[in-house]
Write an enzyme that holds these catalytic residues in place. Sequence first.
Site, PDB file in Angstrom:
ATOM      1  N   VAL A  13       0.855  -1.185   0.000  1.00 46.93           N
ATOM      2  CA  VAL A  13       0.000   0.000   0.000  1.00 46.93           C
ATOM      3  C   VAL A  13       0.892   1.237   0.000  1.00 46.93           C
ATOM      4  CG1 VAL A  13      -1.809   1.269   1.207  1.00 46.93           C
ATOM      5  CG2 VAL A  13      -1.798  -1.233   1.252  1.00 46.93           C
ATOM      6  N   ASP A 109       4.112  -3.541  11.261  1.00 44.95           N
ATOM      7  CA  ASP A 109       2.745  -3.056  11.076  1.00 44.95           C
ATOM      8  C   ASP A 109       2.006  -2.917  12.404  1.00 44.95           C
ATOM      9  OD1 ASP A 109       2.854  -5.837  11.356  1.00 44.95           O
ATOM     10  OD2 ASP A 109       1.074  -6.183  10.129  1.00 44.95           O
TER      11      ASP A 109
END
Length: 255
Positions: A13, A109
């Site tokens: 992303v 993350d």
Amino acid sequence: MLLAIDIGNTNIVLGGIEAGKIIFVGRIATDRTKTEDQYSVELQSVLALYGAEAAQLEGAIISSVVPQALGAVKAAVRRITGKAPLVVGPGIKTGLNIAIENPSAVGADLIVCAVAALAEYRAPLAVVDMGTATTVTVVDEKGSFLGGSICPGLVGALNALSAGASELPEVSLEGPVKVIGRNTVDCMRSGALNGHAAMVDGMIARMEEAVGKPLTVVATGGVAKFIVPLCRREIVYDELLLLKGCELLYRKNQK
């Protein structure tokens, strides 16, 4: 403009962030075999698609859970921008106290999402990230990352069910979800979606028991939009949580 990059197991992303606002979000497929040249072409294509130019980028930050792709993406960013990207990992300032056995083993993350959630929502809180895996992490009101759980992801579990049972078809997540299905597809969709929602509700309830306090729950990740409406407890859906965290970490680590 800041270029924030999240290298996940399925997708990479890309987010363009300017003055604290996310200007665009793009995605390319994660491929552990791609070279620096290939990623350079794809990154430039995404920037061009959204009308951004490399000259506009003040810098970049990368969060990655795929070591095999990190090196090529990092080199591609440096080639495009002329600047070394900041990589989320040991040694960077997060503001969190990583209160687990091996802090260096925590996924980038999870750290990024925890930083963003702590900045925007009331602690103590639980962050539910629904991607290839469904992770639930807990951060207390003092900014301590207490740990959490890693559960099989929704899509992977559903695909494994179809692959392992010859009479069961592949099922899309789109469409109405009935608790009691009256055909094979509806039954599979109910089990996958309602079952995953029940798992999330149950895990949060157990974590609240362990912490001894109610938790603010924030959900993000590719399939969260399908699951959050089916959960019985209140959950905030924040699709851009990870990109927000990347921007916060980048600013925190500037000299």
